[in-house]
Structures are given as structure tokens and as C-alpha cells.
Scaffold this active site. Structure first.
Site, PDB file in Angstrom:
ATOM      1  N   GLY A  55      34.676  48.205  30.609  1.00 29.88           N
ATOM      2  CA  GLY A  55      35.157  47.995  31.983  1.00 29.88           C
ATOM      3  C   GLY A  55      36.395  47.123  32.022  1.00 29.88           C
ATOM      4  O   GLY A  55      36.500  46.199  32.831  1.00 29.88           O
ATOM      5  N   TYR A 115      20.533  45.567  41.276  1.00 23.86           N
ATOM      6  CA  TYR A 115      21.557  44.787  40.556  1.00 23.86           C
ATOM      7  C   TYR A 115      20.943  43.536  39.925  1.00 23.86           C
ATOM      8  O   TYR A 115      21.204  43.212  38.758  1.00 23.86           O
ATOM      9  CB  TYR A 115      22.665  44.420  41.549  1.00 23.86           C
ATOM     10  CG  TYR A 115      23.848  43.687  40.968  1.00 23.86           C
ATOM     11  CD1 TYR A 115      24.804  44.355  40.199  1.00 23.86           C
ATOM     12  CD2 TYR A 115      24.040  42.328  41.215  1.00 23.86           C
ATOM     13  CE1 TYR A 115      25.905  43.678  39.688  1.00 23.86           C
ATOM     14  CE2 TYR A 115      25.138  41.650  40.710  1.00 23.86           C
ATOM     15  CZ  TYR A 115      26.067  42.325  39.948  1.00 23.86           C
ATOM     16  OH  TYR A 115      27.154  41.642  39.435  1.00 23.86           O
ATOM     17  N   VAL A 116      20.111  42.844  40.707  1.00 26.64           N
ATOM     18  CA  VAL A 116      19.472  41.620  40.200  1.00 26.64           C
ATOM     19  C   VAL A 116      18.591  41.950  38.986  1.00 26.64           C
ATOM     20  O   VAL A 116      18.624  41.246  37.970  1.00 26.64           O
ATOM     21  CB  VAL A 116      18.633  40.949  41.314  1.00 26.64           C
ATOM     22  CG1 VAL A 116      17.760  39.839  40.743  1.00 26.64           C
ATOM     23  CG2 VAL A 116      19.544  40.400  42.414  1.00 26.64           C
ATOM     24  N   ALA A 117      17.828  43.055  39.094  1.00 32.57           N
ATOM     25  CA  ALA A 117      16.962  43.446  37.973  1.00 32.57           C
ATOM     26  C   ALA A 117      17.816  43.763  36.741  1.00 32.57           C
ATOM     27  O   ALA A 117      17.465  43.385  35.616  1.00 32.57           O
ATOM     28  CB  ALA A 117      16.107  44.647  38.363  1.00 32.57           C
TER      29      ALA A 117
HETATM   30  P1  NAP Z   1      35.163  45.733  39.257  1.00 34.79           P
HETATM   31  O1  NAP Z   1      36.439  45.100  39.676  1.00 34.79           O
HETATM   32  O2  NAP Z   1      34.463  46.662  40.180  1.00 34.79           O
HETATM   33  O3  NAP Z   1      35.402  46.467  37.840  1.00 34.79           O
HETATM   34  C1  NAP Z   1      34.343  47.151  37.232  1.00 34.79           C
HETATM   35  C2  NAP Z   1      34.787  47.677  35.883  1.00 34.79           C
HETATM   36  O4  NAP Z   1      33.680  48.393  35.287  1.00 34.79           O
HETATM   37  C3  NAP Z   1      35.921  48.691  36.000  1.00 34.79           C
HETATM   38  O5  NAP Z   1      36.736  48.582  34.867  1.00 34.79           O
HETATM   39  C4  NAP Z   1      35.191  50.042  36.004  1.00 34.79           C
HETATM   40  O6  NAP Z   1      35.982  51.130  35.568  1.00 34.79           O
HETATM   41  C5  NAP Z   1      34.100  49.746  34.986  1.00 34.79           C
HETATM   42  N1  NAP Z   1      32.968  50.664  35.098  1.00 34.79           N
HETATM   43  C6  NAP Z   1      32.205  50.913  36.191  1.00 34.79           C
HETATM   44  N2  NAP Z   1      31.272  51.841  35.893  1.00 34.79           N
HETATM   45  C7  NAP Z   1      31.452  52.180  34.581  1.00 34.79           C
HETATM   46  C8  NAP Z   1      30.817  53.079  33.694  1.00 34.79           C
HETATM   47  N3  NAP Z   1      29.792  53.860  34.088  1.00 34.79           N
HETATM   48  N4  NAP Z   1      31.273  53.162  32.420  1.00 34.79           N
HETATM   49  C9  NAP Z   1      32.319  52.396  32.009  1.00 34.79           C
HETATM   50  N5  NAP Z   1      32.964  51.523  32.798  1.00 34.79           N
HETATM   51  C10 NAP Z   1      32.525  51.428  34.074  1.00 34.79           C
HETATM   52  O7  NAP Z   1      34.060  44.620  38.896  1.00 34.79           O
HETATM   53  P2  NAP Z   1      34.209  43.078  38.485  1.00 34.79           P
HETATM   54  O8  NAP Z   1      33.983  42.268  39.691  1.00 34.79           O
HETATM   55  O9  NAP Z   1      35.407  42.874  37.632  1.00 34.79           O
HETATM   56  O10 NAP Z   1      32.866  42.939  37.615  1.00 34.79           O
HETATM   57  C11 NAP Z   1      32.859  42.940  36.188  1.00 34.79           C
HETATM   58  C12 NAP Z   1      31.477  42.486  35.726  1.00 34.79           C
HETATM   59  O11 NAP Z   1      31.215  41.188  36.237  1.00 34.79           O
HETATM   60  C13 NAP Z   1      30.345  43.378  36.223  1.00 34.79           C
HETATM   61  O12 NAP Z   1      29.361  43.497  35.242  1.00 34.79           O
HETATM   62  C14 NAP Z   1      29.803  42.605  37.400  1.00 34.79           C
HETATM   63  O13 NAP Z   1      28.455  42.906  37.667  1.00 34.79           O
HETATM   64  C15 NAP Z   1      29.979  41.182  36.918  1.00 34.79           C
HETATM   65  N6  NAP Z   1      29.978  40.191  37.987  1.00 34.79           N
HETATM   66  C16 NAP Z   1      30.939  40.192  38.957  1.00 34.79           C
HETATM   67  C17 NAP Z   1      30.923  39.227  39.954  1.00 34.79           C
HETATM   68  C18 NAP Z   1      31.939  39.172  41.044  1.00 34.79           C
HETATM   69  O14 NAP Z   1      31.765  38.319  41.945  1.00 34.79           O
HETATM   70  N7  NAP Z   1      32.972  39.991  41.026  1.00 34.79           N
HETATM   71  C19 NAP Z   1      29.896  38.261  39.961  1.00 34.79           C
HETATM   72  C20 NAP Z   1      28.933  38.293  38.961  1.00 34.79           C
HETATM   73  C21 NAP Z   1      28.998  39.248  37.971  1.00 34.79           C
HETATM   74  P3  NAP Z   1      36.921  51.966  36.632  1.00 34.79           P
HETATM   75  O15 NAP Z   1      38.133  51.112  36.898  1.00 34.79           O
HETATM   76  O16 NAP Z   1      37.262  53.221  35.919  1.00 34.79           O
HETATM   77  O17 NAP Z   1      36.069  52.179  37.841  1.00 34.79           O
END
Ligand code: NAP
Length: 254
Positions: free
Chosen positions: A13, A162-164
Site C-alpha cells: 500500500g 476493522y477493529v477485529a
Molecule cells: P489510504 O490513504 O487509504 O491508503 C491505503 C493504501 O493501501 C493505498 O496505497 C491502497 O492502494 C492500498 N490498498 C488498499 N487495498 C489494497 C489491496 N487489496 N491490496 C494492496 N494494496 C491495497 O490509507 P492510510 O490512511 O495511508 O492507511 C495506511 C494504513 O494505516 C492502513 O493499514 C490503515 O488501516 C492504517 N491506519 C491509518 C490510520 C489513519 O488515521 N489514516 C489510523 C490507524 C491506522 P490504492 O492507492 O491502489 O488504493
């Protein structure tokens, strides 16, 4: 730790948000970064977000390759890691960052809402770990960093799936830390709080304000706040840390 002078880092990602900042935190002339993403190229063949990450890495003097790989697909993940290992012969760092949300109250949550989130967030982390760790075991060195979430520790209404998945990632982190420790591999998790990315941009203003009011440091996090801790956990300074969950939440969880 190196092959042909390069450290090999894999980020899932990496096209946007926290994943992009993680890729940039590893960018230097001695590191080769492989990252994946999900969205297929647009009708013009452009993989817009991924291209932008690659451009930023190049401009900062680094090298990268990206591929569309759905982390929930065992076959796609296997192919991705087979290609990396046949090209680079090793993997030093794996960052399991790819993730999605499909928020709904449990009573309205469908089986598909549940499966999609568990399959991408938790099963995807399992697949990537399983294929990357083979190289790490052979080289008797590896750093695995899993991106969990604060809600995987404290829970959150409207995010049962998501939490799980994130609580599952924390369990997986602890189990694999114990399983791989004698092979020179550490496994840690980061639990971000409220970080400004596309994932949180769509939240209603009221929810954002409520979250902000719970952050003692008084501001939302930036992707770079998370990326800096990833870089630390992958560095020699963190060699004696494994099986831990590091909160990067401005004090939301104390
Ligand atoms: P984001 O901006 O939505 O980016 C998500 C990334 O994951 C993108 O690169 C997306 O690719 C990729 N992705 C989604 N589904 C995929 C799949 N099936 N296979 C491969 N890649 C996939 O999210 P983010 O906020 O940066 O979050 C990154 C991580 O941090 C996640 O695990 C999220 O749960 C965690 N997190 C985020 C927050 C927050 O507040 N933002 C808080 C806690 C944890 P595309 O660009 O091609 O869609």
C-alpha cells in the site's frame, strides 16, 4: 544486510498516505524499495498515485518499483515476492501497511463488509509475511513492521470489522515475533491514532472534531509521524525490540 550494495525494502500500500511516507522515509541511494498498491491503471494506462510515489522517490535520489498486487490474493502476493526475491535475492524489511475500512454498525454489517476488511487487512498481512519471511529466514535477518491501529487496542463503535482486523494484526505480530526471533527477525506493530490521509478525509466533520478533542497533543497526526517510527524500528537502533506495539497517536492512548 545488503545485496549488490542495496538494502531491500518492501512496503504494501505504498501508493498513497502513510505507505507513501514510509517509502520516502526509506529513500536513499543504498536502498531499493518495492511497493504495491491495489487500483488498476486508469484507461490511459496511468497508475497515478503509484507513479507519483515513484517520482518522489526518484527525485529524492532513491530507486523503486511498484506493482498492482491485491494483498488478499495468495497467488498475486506469491508472484510479487517471487519476482522480488529472484531479482534481489533477499528482503531486509517488510512493512505491512495496506489496509481499508468499511465502517458500519455491526447490525448493518454484511458478510462481505466483514470479509473484505479481514481479507485485506489481516489475511493480506499473513500472506505477505509468509512469502517475505522465507528470504529472511535464509539470510537470518529481517525486520517486519505491521501497521495496526489504536482501535485494535481500545475498540471503536461502527468499526467491528476493522477493529477485529487490527487486533488480529497485533496478535499476529506477537506470535510471529516469538516464532522468528531466533532467526534474527524482529516483528513489531505500530498503532497510529488519527492520521490525515485519504482514509480519514471522508470522515464527517463532527467525528473529526470529536477525535481531535481526544488527542492530548492537540493535532491530527501526519503520515510522516508514522513513517519516522517505521524507519526507527527498521534501523539498527531497534535491534533489541520485538513483539511490541508502538502507539503513534499524539497521546490518544495513554
Ligand atoms: P489510504 O490513504 O487509504 O491508503 C491505503 C493504501 O493501501 C493505498 O496505497 C491502497 O492502494 C492500498 N490498498 C488498499 N487495498 C489494497 C489491496 N487489496 N491490496 C494492496 N494494496 C491495497 O490509507 P492510510 O490512511 O495511508 O492507511 C495506511 C494504513 O494505516 C492502513 O493499514 C490503515 O488501516 C492504517 N491506519 C491509518 C490510520 C489513519 O488515521 N489514516 C489510523 C490507524 C491506522 P490504492 O492507492 O491502489 O488504493
Amino acid at each position: 544486510m545488503e545485496n549488490n550494495g542495496k538494502r531491500i525494502v518492501v512496503v504494501t500500500g505504498g501508493s498513497r498516505g502513510i505507505g507513501r511516507a514510509i517509502c520516502l522515509s526509506f529513500t536513499n541511494p543504498d536502498t531499493m524499495i518495492y511497493f504495491n498498491y491495489f487500483s488498476p491503471a486508469d484507461p490511459e494506462g496511468e497508475k497515478t498515485h503509484a507513479n507519483e510515489t515513484e517520482r518522489l522517490i526518484r527525485n529524492a535520489g532513491g530507486a523503486s518499483q511498484s506493482a498492482s498486487v491485491n494483498v488478499m490474493s495468495e497467488a498475486e502476493v506469491k508472484d510479487f515476492f517471487d519476482r522480488i526475491i529472484s531479482e534481489s535475492r533477499r528482503i531486509d524489511v517488510l512493512v505491512n501497511n495496506a489496509g481499508i475500512t468499511k465502517d458500519k454498525l455491526l447490525i448493518r454489517m454484511t458478510e462481505k463488509d466483514w470479509d473484505d476488511v479481514l481479507d485485506i487487512n489481516l489475511k493480506g498481512t499473513f500472506h505477505c509475511t509468509r512469502f517475505a519471511v522465507r528470504a529472511m529466514i535464509n539470510q537470518r535477518y529481517g525486520r517486519i513492521i505491521n501497521i495496526a491501529s489504536i482501535v485494535g487496542v481500545i475498540g471503536n463503535a461502527g468499526q467491528a470489522n476493522y477493529v477485529a482486523s487490527k487486533a488480529g494484526i497485533i496478535g499476529l505480530t506477537k506470535a510471529t515475533a516469538k516464532e522468528f526471533a531466533l532467526r534474527g527477525i524482529t516483528v513489531n506493530a505500530i498503532a497510529p491514532g488519527f492520521i490525515e490521509t485519504d482514509m480519514t478525509a471522508l470522515l464527517p466533520e463532527k467525528i473529526k472534531e470529536a477525535m481531535l478533542s481526544q488527542i492530548p497533543l492537540g493535532r491530527p497526526g501526519k503520515p510522516e509521524d508514522v513513517a519516522g517510527v517505521v524507519a526507527f524500528l527498521a534501523s539498527g537502533q531497534a535491534d533489541y525490540i520485538t513483539g511490541q506495539v508502538i502507539h503513534v497517536s499524539g497521546g490518544m492512548y495513554i
